[in-house]
Design a protein around this motif. Structure first.
Motif, short mmCIF file in Angstrom:
data_model
loop_
_atom_site.label_atom_id
_atom_site.label_comp_id
_atom_site.label_asym_id
_atom_site.label_seq_id
_atom_site.Cartn_x
_atom_site.Cartn_y
_atom_site.Cartn_z
N ALA A 46 -11.94 -41.91 0.85
CA ALA A 46 -12.51 -43.22 1.19
C ALA A 46 -13.95 -43.27 0.70
O ALA A 46 -14.57 -42.26 0.40
CB ALA A 46 -12.44 -43.46 2.69
N GLY A 47 -14.49 -44.49 0.64
CA GLY A 47 -15.86 -44.69 0.22
C GLY A 47 -15.94 -45.26 -1.18
O GLY A 47 -14.97 -45.29 -1.93
N LYS A 48 -17.12 -45.73 -1.54
CA LYS A 48 -17.36 -46.27 -2.86
C LYS A 48 -17.27 -45.16 -3.90
O LYS A 48 -17.76 -44.05 -3.69
CB LYS A 48 -18.72 -46.96 -2.93
N ALA A 49 -16.67 -45.49 -5.05
CA ALA A 49 -16.32 -44.46 -6.03
C ALA A 49 -17.07 -44.62 -7.34
O ALA A 49 -17.50 -45.72 -7.72
CB ALA A 49 -14.81 -44.49 -6.29
N LEU A 50 -17.18 -43.51 -8.04
CA LEU A 50 -17.65 -43.47 -9.42
C LEU A 50 -16.44 -43.49 -10.34
O LEU A 50 -15.48 -42.73 -10.13
CB LEU A 50 -18.47 -42.20 -9.67
N LEU A 51 -16.46 -44.35 -11.35
CA LEU A 51 -15.38 -44.41 -12.34
C LEU A 51 -15.86 -43.79 -13.65
O LEU A 51 -16.91 -44.18 -14.19
CB LEU A 51 -14.97 -45.87 -12.59
N LEU A 52 -15.10 -42.82 -14.16
CA LEU A 52 -15.34 -42.24 -15.48
C LEU A 52 -14.21 -42.72 -16.39
O LEU A 52 -13.03 -42.49 -16.09
CB LEU A 52 -15.35 -40.72 -15.42
N ASN A 53 -14.55 -43.37 -17.50
CA ASN A 53 -13.55 -44.07 -18.31
C ASN A 53 -13.61 -43.67 -19.78
O ASN A 53 -14.70 -43.53 -20.36
CB ASN A 53 -13.76 -45.58 -18.20
N ALA A 54 -12.42 -43.49 -20.39
CA ALA A 54 -12.27 -43.33 -21.83
C ALA A 54 -10.87 -43.83 -22.19
O ALA A 54 -9.99 -43.88 -21.33
CB ALA A 54 -12.43 -41.87 -22.25
N HIS A 55 -10.65 -44.20 -23.42
CA HIS A 55 -9.32 -44.69 -23.83
C HIS A 55 -8.64 -43.68 -24.73
O HIS A 55 -9.29 -43.02 -25.55
CB HIS A 55 -9.42 -46.06 -24.50
N TYR A 56 -7.32 -43.55 -24.58
CA TYR A 56 -6.58 -42.55 -25.34
C TYR A 56 -5.82 -43.13 -26.52
O TYR A 56 -5.25 -42.38 -27.33
CB TYR A 56 -5.64 -41.75 -24.44
N ASP A 57 -5.77 -44.45 -26.68
CA ASP A 57 -5.10 -45.03 -27.84
C ASP A 57 -6.04 -45.00 -29.04
O ASP A 57 -7.27 -44.95 -28.90
CB ASP A 57 -4.68 -46.47 -27.56
N SER A 58 -5.47 -45.04 -30.23
CA SER A 58 -6.25 -45.11 -31.46
C SER A 58 -5.95 -46.43 -32.16
O SER A 58 -5.10 -47.20 -31.72
CB SER A 58 -5.90 -43.95 -32.39
N THR A 59 -6.62 -46.68 -33.25
CA THR A 59 -6.25 -47.79 -34.12
C THR A 59 -5.01 -47.38 -34.92
O THR A 59 -4.64 -46.20 -34.94
CB THR A 59 -7.39 -48.14 -35.09
N PRO A 60 -4.36 -48.32 -35.63
CA PRO A 60 -3.22 -47.95 -36.47
C PRO A 60 -3.62 -47.17 -37.72
O PRO A 60 -2.76 -46.79 -38.52
CB PRO A 60 -2.61 -49.31 -36.86
#
Length: 733
Positions: free
Chosen positions: A117-131
């Motif tokens: 519980a509680g306010k969270a930190l989000l760590l974000n990255a994307h795993y898709d690539s371009t074609p």
């Protein structure tokens, strides 16, 4: 040749070398030979990435390739003893700063650590690539970094929750980020660290923050040992057409830090964005910063605060001060130098000299680039940009020497110095109205000079100011050199003037003793030698290749088919691909000029189809609902004219508004396997049926393209767009 001329030539070479050496100010830290427990291990992170990417083929969202990457990613997460959650959604998102909406099926992978519980930190990255490429940098390095950080943080007692988001669909329009906004976990987030890349090397810069930026910047300053960040870059970035996942998250008002590496953009969104090209030092730098900031934000709530100005000094120290204090200091410095310059006299001649050097240097560099472009069409600087940078810097040095010799010969050294710093500060005032964060670069050097004047140690203050200018503005120049890989290159000439002028002013006696004509001639020879080197340098290399995209496009209405080649306008070899008559032109359904030649159509080729399911009017608005039939296309784009007046588009739960301030045509796009049978809608202010262009894109080329592929230049590869086969048809909705 007398001794004075030799000394002056040595000074010119030293200034040019100093400008080239600004690249030393943006070197990422070295990789640790051994990582202690709790430290980020770049070698291990890169090995994780190699395991995830497997055969390093392109893996755009909702493709079989991305299914395989996701499966290996999940295996890595489970191997850490963590339990991933997979969210499977068909979602749409606004294409930021464009009149567009893009849709796809995305599967976000989410991992939560720390308290429940509680306010969270989000760590974000994307795993898709371009074609186009494997995406080792964009954004495989972000994925690998998050895995390594998760492996460390899982063993620590965290005061706040930390959510790791490995999202899919960023390359299609930040679709995974938009889908996460409907995830219940997103309601717990109050801070964000986003990881991106626009290259494969160089320092990892923190280039975007939430507004006001005080809380984010102070957290960054407390956490990071080797910071590369400045408020000029963050202000400048907001004005660019670029965007990352942060754009989708920004509406929540989270405390945000956005990181990316930008070295060697020639590999970005191309087959060259592979693991072998990924600089391990950059991986180390991204990992160290991400881990440090994550620890800071996961254990300390961000404090409230206003806006600040900030800049690092050679990646060693971050200077932070309230923006109001910085703006006030700029005003005081302007007044201070105005008083000094008026008392000393010659202010208008000195300011005229400053303006003349800036204008002449810019004009010379622009003219030289124009002439060189006529002689060598295409991005002739791409393989070895250092030579073009040196030639442009030499234009700046020549303009500064000529201005001092012709306009400043009757002014004393102290008159020139005070007039220069006054002109520099007035330029800072102009920057304030364009990018207020850039004011940080107009404070310390003139402050050092003014302190020297007040303490009657003017020469010491002048040298200190010139050194500070090289350290600060020099770093900006080097970073811009990486960012503006595609030009315009002439903008580096006035930067060279700003950095070189204080040293040339201190050498006024040497310039006077050398003589006006010899001094101008020597600097002109330096400038011409630089451009001779540019003319001799190869345009492309194995590392930095030419952008070269081949497309086969068929107009299904007229039955005519064309080859279309995008290659930065460089000429094609005679009879390239066995085809005569290549011409530079535009096709009505493709943006921008390219090389075009007619060709044969493809037997049995089918265009995507649109099945209308509903056409409902509500007041002054009309909503059209339709189902897509891809007929083998990997991507389907509906293009409306600028008069289509579409206000929103998307699918159930993700109907997104079009950017209100965007201009041009309207685009509704769907990419991936799940577009076949997908139901999408748009709402327009136009009551009657409208004509749309329907473009179907299939990755790869027909068999008849073999000669074009085989004869593609040695150092050339697709970039930004994949080799593809297009159909263009016309529908009414």
């Amino acid at each position: 040749m007398n001794r004075r001329i030799l000394l002056f030539c040595a000074l010119l070479l030293a200034l040019l070398a100093a400008l080239a050496a600004t690249t030393l100010l943006i070197q990422p830290p070295e990789v640790r030979t051994a990582s202690e427990q709790g430290e980020f291990d770049a070698v291990r992170a890169k090995a994780r990435l190699a395991a995830i990417l497997g055969n390093q083929r392109p893996h755009p969202a909702d493709s079989f390739g991305d299914d395989a990457v996701r499966a290996r990613l999940i295996a890595q997460i489970r191997g850490l003893g963590l339990n991933p959650i997979v969210r499977d959604q068909f979602a749409c998102n606004t294409i930021y700063k464009q009149r567009g909406v893009s849709c796809a099926r995305v599967r976000n992978v989410v991992v939560a650590l720390g308290p429940p519980a509680g306010k969270a930190l989000l760590l974000n990255a994307h795993y898709d690539s371009t074609p186009v490429g494997p995406g080792a940098g964009d954004d495989g390095v972000g994925v690998a970094t998050l895995l390594e950080v998760a492996s460390i943080l899982k063993t620590e007692r965290l005061k706040r929750p930390v959510i790791f988001l490995f999202n899919e669909g960023e390359e299609l329009g930040l679709i995974g980020a938009r889908a996460f906004m409907s995830d219940p976990l997103s309601g717990r987030v109050d801070s964000l660290v986003n990881l991106e890349a626009r290259g494969v090397s160089g320092p990892v810069t923190m280039f975007e923050t939430s507004l006001p930026n005080g809380p984010a910047v102070r957290a960054f300053a407390k956490a990071v040992d080797r910071p590369f960040a400045n408020s000029l870059a963050t202000d400048f970035y907001r004005q660019l057409p670029n965007y990352t996942d942060v754009n989708s998250f920004s509406e929540r008002g989270w405390t945000t830090l956005n990181f990316a590496m930008i070295g060697n953009e020639t590999r970005y969104h191309s087959p060259g964005d592979d693991i072998a090209a990924l600089d391990l030092r950059s991986v180390q730098h991204m990992g160290d910063q991400t881990l440090a900031v994550a620890r800071q934000l996961a254990n300390v709530s961000t404090a409230s605060g206003g806006s600040v100005l900030f800049a690092d000094v050679a990646g060693r120290q971050l200077i932070v001060l309230p923006d109001i204090a910085g703006f006030a200091l700029l005003g005081l410095l302007v007044v201070g130098f105005a008083v000094v310059a008026f008392r000393r006299g010659g202010i208008w001649r000195g300011l005229g000299l400053f303006v003349a050097a800036i204008v002449v240097s810019t004009a010379l560099a622009w003219a030289a680039m124009f002439v060189m472009g006529l002689a060598r069409p295409g991005s002739f600087w791409r393989a070895y940009p250092i030579w073009t940078h040196l030639a442009v810097y030499a234009c700046g040095i020549f303009a500064a020497v000529a201005a001092l010799s012709l306009i400043g010969r009757r002014l004393t050294l102290v008159q020139l110095s005070s007039s220069y710093w006054l002109g520099f500060l007035l330029l800072g005032v102009a920057v304030f109205f364009i990018a207020p964060g850039g004011v940080i670069y107009f404070l310390l050097p003139p402050l050092a000079s003014l302190i020297g004047i007040l303490l009657r140690q003017e020469r010491i203050g002048a040298i200190a100011a010139a050194l500070l200018l090289w350290l600060t503005l020099g770093e900006v120049t080097a970073l811009l050199g990486e960012l503006m890989n595609n030009g315009p290159m002439f903008v580096f000439a006035p930067l060279a003037v700003l950095i070189a002028m204080p040293w040339l002013i201190e050498a006024k006696d040497l310039i006077d003793e050398t003589g006006r004509k010899p001094a101008i001639l020597a600097s002109a020879i330096l400038m011409l030698s630089g451009w001779a080197a540019v003319a001799a340098a190869p345009a492309y290399s194995a590392d930095r290749q030419q952008r070269f995209v081949i497309q086969h496009a068929t107009n299904m209405v007229t039955g005519r088919a064309y080859w279309a080649i995008s290659n930065d306008a460089a000429p094609l070899a005679d009879g390239y691909g066995g085809i005569a008559g290549w011409r530079r032109d535009e096709l009505p359904y493709l943006e921008g000029k390219r090389w075009i030649a007619p060709t044969a159509g493809i037997a049995g080729q089918r265009a995507p189809q649109v099945e209308v399911l509903g056409n409902v009017r509500t007041g002054k608005l009309r909503t059209v609902t339709f189902r897509l039939h891809s007929n083998g296309a990997n991507s389907i784009t509906l293009i409306g004219t600028k008069d289509s007046q579409i206000v929103s588009a998307g699918t159930a739960g993700f109907v997104r508004p079009f950017a209100p301030d965007a201009k041009g045509k309207y685009y509704v796009n769907c990419s991936g396997r799940s577009c076949d049978g997908a139901t999408i809608q748009f709402t327009t202010r136009v009551a009657q049926r409208m004509g749309f262009t329907l473009v179907g894109t299939r990755r790869g080329l027909p068999a008849i393209a073999k000669p074009l592929v085989e004869q593609r230049p040695r150092f050339a590869r697709p970039q930004y767009s994949a080799d593809s086969t297009l159909t263009i048809s016309r529908i009414w909705l």
